[in-house]
Scaffold this active site. Structure first.
Site, PDB file in Angstrom:
ATOM      1  N   SER A 320     -17.838   0.427   6.584  1.00  0.00           N
ATOM      2  CA  SER A 320     -17.008  -0.478   7.392  1.00  0.00           C
ATOM      3  C   SER A 320     -17.709  -1.048   8.607  1.00  0.00           C
ATOM      4  CB  SER A 320     -15.751   0.259   7.856  1.00  0.00           C
ATOM      5  OG  SER A 320     -15.064   0.739   6.722  1.00  0.00           O
ATOM      6  N   HIS A 361      -1.244  -2.432   6.321  1.00  0.00           N
ATOM      7  CA  HIS A 361      -1.329  -2.919   7.704  1.00  0.00           C
ATOM      8  C   HIS A 361      -0.464  -4.132   7.956  1.00  0.00           C
ATOM      9  CE1 HIS A 361      -5.174  -0.607   7.175  1.00  0.00           C
ATOM     10  NE2 HIS A 361      -4.742  -0.120   8.335  1.00  0.00           N
ATOM     11  N   CYS A 374      -9.081  -2.486   8.465  1.00  0.00           N
ATOM     12  CA  CYS A 374      -8.273  -2.830   7.297  1.00  0.00           C
ATOM     13  C   CYS A 374      -9.148  -3.359   6.174  1.00  0.00           C
ATOM     14  CB  CYS A 374      -7.241  -3.887   7.692  1.00  0.00           C
ATOM     15  SG  CYS A 374      -6.362  -4.536   6.262  1.00  0.00           S
TER      16      CYS A 374
END
Lengths: 603, 409
Positions: A320, A361, A374
């Site tokens: 991420s 989300h 997310c």
């Protein structure tokens, strides 16, 4: 003279014949003497001098490594080396010497055998790094053990930090290197083999000195040549000043004890590396002594591969932490702005595959998508960006190529683009489905920790930094003046507005309700991004990239913990400690020292 | 020009002065190469110095003797020297692989040195008798026998170098007496040209030219000339043919002989160091006691066969050339005596002495300056060795005595 009747050669001719033979031969001899002594005098003179005058090299003192505050990181210490002059040594006494020096029985004979081709008057090393009690014993028993001697040799010493992968070590020069650099080195010389010992070899090596002695045809020393007037003193190598801060480095090394991974901390404005760790480390001081075969074997057989420099050579998907890049690409290309929202229902279906998010989300904008990491937002975003655009932005931040940090052991990783997929799977052999996971830093993307550190520095300093480097410069001999090395500037040409938006998201990761709130420090705001990279071979790799203070970054860090688990749990706390160490120390010194230690560079 | 009363008329200073210069060079070189050594070698200079004084005195007394004296002692001396050559085979002392020394405690003596003089004197006496002719097979056989007996004894001592010397002066004497040189050329030239061909094409061509000149001078009939010349041309290809069928190991030995640099640590070592010593001398040399090749003993046993390299290194081109010129002068002066000698006996003795001095000079200096392969024979008057200096001085004394009694032409 009746005997000469048949072959009537008059005696005058016989006499003249012999006379002229003598004259011709004498002339030939004198011509040959002229050729040898006058025309080739220089050649034979050189040969004769080489014959009898031996230059005994005196090794120069190798330059030390100092940290950014001029604390010693690597220095030289004197150690004793025990030697034997084969011509004088009585081999029947070898076992007494071996016992006294704690050498295995038969060691001395083995060394003598392997060096048989050299002159027996050249001393051979039998024990390096000998303790003082050995030397005392040799001195006491000098009379009995003829040919047993010792000398003082310089050895690398590491008083403060380990730094194995960045400092590197020395090795005896190879035959090939010797061919190339015959004028500088001779056989048996040590040369930087890896790390900055290798990169800056020419600066730290210094210049050999020579003591000239006269030897006879059996290499026995007769005396000094020309009373030592032709002797040359060795010249000390330059001391290198590193960007490393020894206290920060120490904390980073400590925090990595028992873990595998790497951390690189960079000063974003200069590209100077403040801490550099690849874990597990190895003990450099054991490399600088006698080739310790047992230790070397243990390193080679260690499943954790300690010799492997993870900071510059391990390649993995960054997870991420790479979402920032996708966000930058989308913002910069005008595909989204800070208000654009994308809905996250908790998963993303593409074709017949479902890609999961950690929670639903709802409608998120880019800032919160970064804050909460997310996945769905970025799955969908990468379709908007397109593979090749995304790859282009990745390259702008230095991915897919070497950072050219000043240690040569480095790999370039991989940024896949359509060309790459075409080549790998064939023109129609791949679909858009392949790129979904790239949006969240998974898939075939692979990066090194040092690339991530540069990326973080570029974000922190709004798209401008310098090629990362461990060494800042060298000390002008005898002074504290640093002569800086020059490193190329790196610019991404990305708008300030884009950086402002992603940095808001990164601030919230730690200081909002994001993924790394656990490392929040009230006095030093850190901004960053966690990453957890799936790994088919074991537990997830934990990542954290971040910079601090968030509003005016002085430190950009990338941290990678191999097979540990969540980035927030494993990598982020290490970064926190390193940031803490850096600012805790510099709070006191900041006002007085900071300005003098930062080299003046045009930005 | 010829003032009969002048000393120079009776005593040839053109021989004596070069001789003195050589002896002085010898003493300087022996001093330089041995005085700082340890062991018995360190006394070499003093021994040689004493021998030099004795030699000069003995040279003078030899000079004083008449031709008849030399003739009368030649046979007993020859027999005595053969006796000593046999004795040395039984009780001799071996030095440098040759069992050619008789040891009298402090002094070692080589009987072959005496035999050299004795053989020259006796062979000359035999050949100079009026009834002798080399065309007579029996006479030829006896004269060759006189020469060959000491050669065989010396070969048995394992002293090849010295036996070469004997062969050379015997050939010189026979040549002067009128032994058909054509026969010599026919026998010797194919071997010599094979030897020359080892050093390349230029020596071969030079050698063929020499043969051609010799054939023109000797004027044999055209068929024999053609045969000799062709045989030599064919022989010159012989070496390459032989060399190609040799094994690798044998080839290596030949190569070292031709090119010492091929084996610098082994067989080639001495000659390389000798060349370095001489070459590094330069024009004026490094100075007495200053030659580093000499002082640091890079040339083994430098005071014996390689003594010329001490002179070349420490006295340079000047010193080395003076030595060559001294020998040239002595040899040229002796060759004059071939014409002016009072008798056939003195002519033949002069040729014999010329022959061995010339051969020593040619081979020793040729070897030191790298023009000739290494053959271990010393340089007369210069190399260390008391008995050699003594008998070489006697030989020159004989020459000077003949000079005194020469006839004018």
């Amino acid at each position: 003279m009746n005997t000469n009747e048949k072959f009537d050669i008059p005696i005058e001719i016989k006499s003249a014949l012999l006379k002229y033979i003598v004259i011709i031969i004498s002339i030939v001899f004198i011509i040959q003497l002229f050729y040898l002594q006058i025309l080739n005098n220089e050649y034979f003179n050189t040969k004769s001098t080489q014959n009898s005058i031996k230059g005994i090299p005196i090794q120069p003192i190798r330059g030390a490594f100092l940290d950014r505050n001029l604390n010693v990181l690597v220095e030289n210490i004197n150690t004793f080396t025990v030697k034997i002059i084969p011509a004088y040594f009585d081999t029947s006494k070898a076992k007494y010497v071996e016992d006294a020096l704690n050498l295995e029985r038969g060691t001395i004979l083995r060394y003598l055998r392997t060096t048989q081709s050299y002159s027996p008057y050249i001393p051979i090393r039998i024990k390096k790094d000998a303790p003082f009690k050995n030397i005392a014993w040799i001195e006491e028993n000098k009379e009995f053990f003829k040919g047993l001697t010792y000398s003082v040799e310089l050895q690398r010493h590491y008083p403060e930090v380990s730094g194995s992968h960045m400092f590197g070590y020395l090795k005896e020069i190879s035959k090939k290197q010797l061919e190339e650099k015959k004028h500088i080195y001779s056989m048996g010389d040590l040369i930087g083999y890896c790390g900055i010992e290798k990169t800056y070899e020419d600066y730290i090596r210094g210049e050999k000195g020579y003591q000239y002695i006269v030897v006879d045809s059996k290499q026995r020393e007769i005396g000094r040549y020309n009373d030592g007037k032709n002797d040359k003193k060795p010249q000390k190598g330059f001391d290198l000043v590193l960007g490393i801060d020894k206290d920060v480095q120490k904390v980073a090394e400590e925090k990595f004890k028992g873990l595998r991974g790497a951390i690189v901390a960079i000063e974003p404005q200069t590209g100077e590396i403040i801490a550099f760790v690849s874990s597990p480390e190895y003990d450099l001081s054991r490399f600088s002594a006698f080739t310790d075969k047992a230790y070397w074997d243990s390193l080679l057989n260690d499943p954790n591969v300690p010799l492997f420099n993870r900071a510059t050579m391990s390649i993995n998907p960054p997870g991420s932490t790479f979402k920032i890049l996708a966000a930058i690409a989308a913002l910069e290309e005008g595909l989204i702005d800070e208000n654009t929202t994308i809905s996250c229902p908790g998963s993303f279906v593409y074709g017949n595959r479902s890609f999961k998010c950690h929670g639903a989300h709802g409608n998120v904008n880019v800032i919160h998508a970064i804050e909460h990491s997310c996945n769905v937002f970025f799955y969908k975003l990468i379709f908007k960006i397109g593979l090749d655009k995304w790859a282009e932005y990745s390259r702008k931040f230095g991915f897919g190529s070497k950072t050219n940090v000043d240690i040569t052991e480095e790999v370039k990783g991989l940024v896949p683009d359509s060309k790459y997929y075409d080549k790998r799977y064939g023109k129609n052999g791949w679909t858009q489905g392949f790129i979904v996971s790239l949006g969240i830093g998974q898939g075939e993307l692979s990066v090194t920790p040092i690339q991530l550190a540069l990326y973080t520095a570029l974000i922190a300093n709004n798209g401008v930094s310098y090629q990362p480097h461990i060494v800042k410069g060298y000390l002008k001999p005898g002074t504290k003046e640093i002569i800086p090395f020059k490193f190329p500037k790196i610019e991404t040409h990305i708008s300030q507005r884009t950086f402002d938006i992603v940095k808001q998201g990164m601030f919230l990761v730690v200081n909002g309700s994001g993924t790394a709130t656990s490392i929040r420090m009230p006095d030093i705001p850190i901004a960053g991004k966690t990453g957890t990279a799936q790994n088919p071979h074991g537990k997830d790799h934990a990542y954290f990239i971040g910079y601090a203070p968030a509003d005016n970054p002085k430190l950009a860090i990338a941290c990678f913990v191999e097979n540990a688990g969540f980035g927030a749990t494993w990598a982020a706390p290490i970064v926190k400690e390193v940031v803490h160490a850096y600012f805790n120390k510099n709070k006191i010194k900041q006002t007085s020292k900071d300005s003098t230690n930062t080299p003046k560079r045009k930005q | 020009m010829k003032i009969k009363t002048s000393l120079n008329y009776r005593f040839d200073f053109n021989i004596f002065i070069p001789y003195l210069i050589l002896v002085i060079f010898s003493l300087l070189a022996i001093y330089s190469s041995t005085i700082n050594q340890t062991g018995p070698v360190a006394y070499n200079f003093y021994k040689q110095f004493v021998f030099a004084i004795i030699s000069i005195v003995v040279l003078y007394y030899t000079y004083k003797q008449s031709e008849g004296f030399f003739e009368s002692i030649s046979f007993p001396l020859y027999l005595f020297s053969l006796f000593l050559l046999v004795v040395v085979l039984i009780v001799g002392k071996t030095i440098n692989n040759s069992k050619s020394w008789l040891s009298f405690g402090f002094i070692n003596f080589q009987p072959s040195e005496l035999a050299k003089i004795a053989t020259i004197l006796y062979l000359s006496k035999f050949l100079s008798s009026k009834t002798i002719s080399l065309d007579n097979i029996k006479d030829l056989f006896i004269s060759i026998l006189i020469g060959i007996v000491p050669v065989i004894l010396i070969l048995l001592e394992n002293d090849t170098g010295t036996s070469f010397v004997f062969i050379v002066f015997i050939v010189f004497i026979l040549f002067m007496k009128g032994f058909n040189p054509l026969l010599l050329i026919i026998i010797a030239s194919p071997f010599l040209i094979i030897f020359a061909s080892m050093f390349g094409i230029i020596p071969v061509i030079l050698f063929l030219i020499i043969i051609l000149v010799a054939l023109i001078l000797l004027k044999p009939n055209i068929i024999i000339s053609t045969y000799i010349f062709l045989f030599n041309v064919i022989s010159s290809f012989f070496f390459n043919y032989i060399f190609n069928i040799l094994s690798a190991h044998q080839k290596k030995r030949v190569e070292v002989f031709l090119n010492p640099e091929a084996d610098p640590k082994g067989a080639g070592y001495n000659i390389i160091q000798v060349k370095v010593a001489i070459g590094s001398g330069g024009l004026f040399g490094k100075g007495f006691m200053n030659g580093n090749q000499t002082q640091l003993r890079f040339v083994p046993e430098q005071w014996t066969d390689f003594i010329y390299s001490v002179i070349g290194e420490e006295w340079g081109f000047i010193g080395a050339s003076v030595v060559v010129l001294c020998f040239a002068l002595i040899l040229v002066k002796i060759s004059k005596l071939f014409l002016t000698a009072h008798s056939e006996f003195s002519r033949l003795v002069s040729v014999g002495i010329f022959g061995f001095l010339f051969f020593h000079f040619f081979v020793n200096i040729g070897m030191c300056v790298g023009l000739f392969p290494v053959i271990g024979i010393p340089l007369p008057f210069v190399s260390y060795g008391g008995s050699a200096l003594l008998f070489n001085s006697i030989a020159l004394g004989i020459i000077l005595s003949f000079y005194k009694h020469r006839v004018s032409i």
